[in-house]
Design an enzyme around this catalytic site. Sequence first.
Site, PDB file in Angstrom:
ATOM      1  N   THR A  14       0.825  -1.212   0.000  1.00  0.00           N
ATOM      2  CA  THR A  14       0.000   0.000   0.000  1.00  0.00           C
ATOM      3  C   THR A  14       0.856   1.257   0.000  1.00  0.00           C
ATOM      4  OG1 THR A  14      -1.876  -1.060   1.043  1.00  0.00           O
ATOM      5  CG2 THR A  14      -1.687   1.287   1.409  1.00  0.00           C
ATOM      6  N   TYR A  27      -7.822   1.259  -3.804  1.00  0.00           N
ATOM      7  CA  TYR A  27      -6.590   1.546  -4.554  1.00  0.00           C
ATOM      8  C   TYR A  27      -5.945   0.227  -4.995  1.00  0.00           C
ATOM      9  CZ  TYR A  27      -4.695   0.095  -0.103  1.00  0.00           C
ATOM     10  OH  TYR A  27      -4.413  -0.642   1.008  1.00  0.00           O
ATOM     11  N   SER A  59       1.295  -7.512  -0.967  1.00  0.00           N
ATOM     12  CA  SER A  59       1.994  -8.558  -0.196  1.00  0.00           C
ATOM     13  C   SER A  59       1.121  -9.764   0.140  1.00  0.00           C
ATOM     14  CB  SER A  59       2.641  -7.974   1.064  1.00  0.00           C
ATOM     15  OG  SER A  59       1.706  -7.844   2.114  1.00  0.00           O
ATOM     16  N   THR A  92       1.539  -4.380   4.256  1.00  0.00           N
ATOM     17  CA  THR A  92       1.363  -4.712   5.681  1.00  0.00           C
ATOM     18  C   THR A  92       0.876  -6.151   5.894  1.00  0.00           C
ATOM     19  OG1 THR A  92      -0.918  -3.899   5.623  1.00  0.00           O
ATOM     20  CG2 THR A  92       0.781  -2.329   6.310  1.00  0.00           C
ATOM     21  N   ASP A  93       0.263  -6.744   4.858  1.00  0.00           N
ATOM     22  CA  ASP A  93      -0.463  -7.993   5.102  1.00  0.00           C
ATOM     23  C   ASP A  93       0.414  -9.190   5.453  1.00  0.00           C
ATOM     24  OD1 ASP A  93      -2.832  -6.698   4.854  1.00  0.00           O
ATOM     25  OD2 ASP A  93      -3.237  -7.320   2.802  1.00  0.00           O
ATOM     26  N   LYS A 163       0.290  -8.032  12.570  1.00  0.00           N
ATOM     27  CA  LYS A 163      -0.736  -7.064  12.159  1.00  0.00           C
ATOM     28  C   LYS A 163      -1.998  -7.317  12.980  1.00  0.00           C
ATOM     29  CE  LYS A 163      -2.958  -4.922   8.201  1.00  0.00           C
ATOM     30  NZ  LYS A 163      -3.186  -4.913   6.754  1.00  0.00           N
ATOM     31  N   GLU A 279       2.188 -17.330  24.560  1.00  0.00           N
ATOM     32  CA  GLU A 279       2.727 -18.424  23.754  1.00  0.00           C
ATOM     33  C   GLU A 279       2.367 -19.748  24.409  1.00  0.00           C
ATOM     34  OE1 GLU A 279       7.286 -19.005  25.020  1.00  0.00           O
ATOM     35  OE2 GLU A 279       6.864 -17.019  24.198  1.00  0.00           O
TER      36      GLU A 279
HETATM   37  C1  SIN Z   1      -0.279  -5.303   0.980  1.00  0.00           C
HETATM   38  O1  SIN Z   1      -0.062  -5.984   1.981  1.00  0.00           O
HETATM   39  O2  SIN Z   1       0.516  -5.270   0.016  1.00  0.00           O
HETATM   40  C2  SIN Z   1      -1.540  -4.526   0.847  1.00  0.00           C
HETATM   41  C3  SIN Z   1      -2.036  -4.004   2.128  1.00  0.00           C
HETATM   42  C4  SIN Z   1      -1.103  -3.026   2.787  1.00  0.00           C
HETATM   43  O3  SIN Z   1       0.043  -2.819   2.428  1.00  0.00           O
HETATM   44  O4  SIN Z   1      -1.596  -2.421   3.780  1.00  0.00           O
END
Ligand code: SIN
Length: 308
Positions: A14, A27, A59, A92-93, A163, A279
Site C-alpha cells: 500500500t 486503490y 503482499s 502490511t499484510d 498485524k 505463547e
Molecule cells: C499489501 O499488503 O501489500 C496490501 C495491504 C497493505 O500494504 O496495507
Amino acid sequence: MTSNRIVVLGTGGTIAGRGAPGADMGYVAGQIGVGELLAGIPELAGVPVATEQVAQIDSKDMAFGVWQALAARCAHWLAQADVAGIVITHGTDTLEETAWFLQRVLAPARPVVITCAMRPATALVPDGPQNLVDAFAVARHPGAQGVTAVCAGVVHGAAEVRKLHPYRLDAFGSGDAGPLAYVEAGRLRRLRAWPQGSAEAALLDRLARTREWPWVEIVTNQAGAGARTVDALVAAGVRGLVAAGTGNGSLNSEMEQALLRAMDRGVRVVRSTRCLDGEVIGQPGDRLPAHPLTPVKARVDLLLELLG
Ligand code: SIN
C-alpha cells in the site's frame, strides 16, 4: 570508511499504492517505484541512498521467489562496508512473515528495517512518507541491529510483530513483549534490546539453490475441527503442519489423533496458538511440540527446517 549509506529495497504494498486522488480505499497496491516514493520526501534529501525494486506486489501475493531475492539482496548490501542499514518497503499484510524470515536467514548485525503504510501514496494524507522517515531514523541509529518493523512511530521486533488491524494507521502490535522503541521527532526512545541471533551460514546458500519449497500448511483448531483436513493434507503430500491450537495450543481430539498419525508418517508437526497474545506453554511428555511464535512464524521456521 564511513558507513552512512542507506539501501532501500522496494517490494510494493500500500505504501506504493495508487488510487483515486484522495481516496484511502479502493486503490491498487504496488504501483509506484521506490525511487519515486523517496523523491517526494525532503527530510531524506541529504541521506546517501541506493534503491532497488526487488518486487512490485500486493503482499498478499508474497511468494517464496520474492523472499529468496530479498534475502539475497539484503545479504549483498549488508556485505558493503559503506552501508549503515537497509530499509524495505513492504505491504502490511504479510510483513510479519517476511520480517521473521529475514531475521532467521540473515540475523543481521546491522539494521534491516521493514516499513509500510495503511494508506496509498495517493491518499489525502498518506502515512507512508512519515513511516519511511521513521524507518530511516532506525536504520541510521548507531548500534541498531536485526530485523525490525516500523509503522506509525512504533518499532517492533521481527519475532513479535503482528498485524492487528485492517484499517487503523497504527496497525501492528508486539503482544506481551511490547515494542522495541518509539520514534519521536526523529529520535529513538528504546525500550528493549535489538533482535539478536545467529544465522546458520549455510542457510543463505541453500536458499539461493532452492527451486522447490517444502509444502507447509497451517491448520486451525475450531469447533467441529475433526481429522479430515489433516488427513487430506497428509494424503496430498504435505511435509509440515503448524497446528494453530485453541488456548494453550489445545486441539480437538480427532484433529490431535490425525496430527499424531501425520507425525508417524514423517510429517513435521508443531503446535502454536490462535490466541493473539502469549505463547504455548509446553508440558513434559507433549507428543506435539509447542512452538512459541505465532502460527505464520512457526510456519516460516518449519519451511526453513525442511529446506535443510
Ligand atoms: C499489501 O499488503 O501489500 C496490501 C495491504 C497493505 O500494504 O496495507
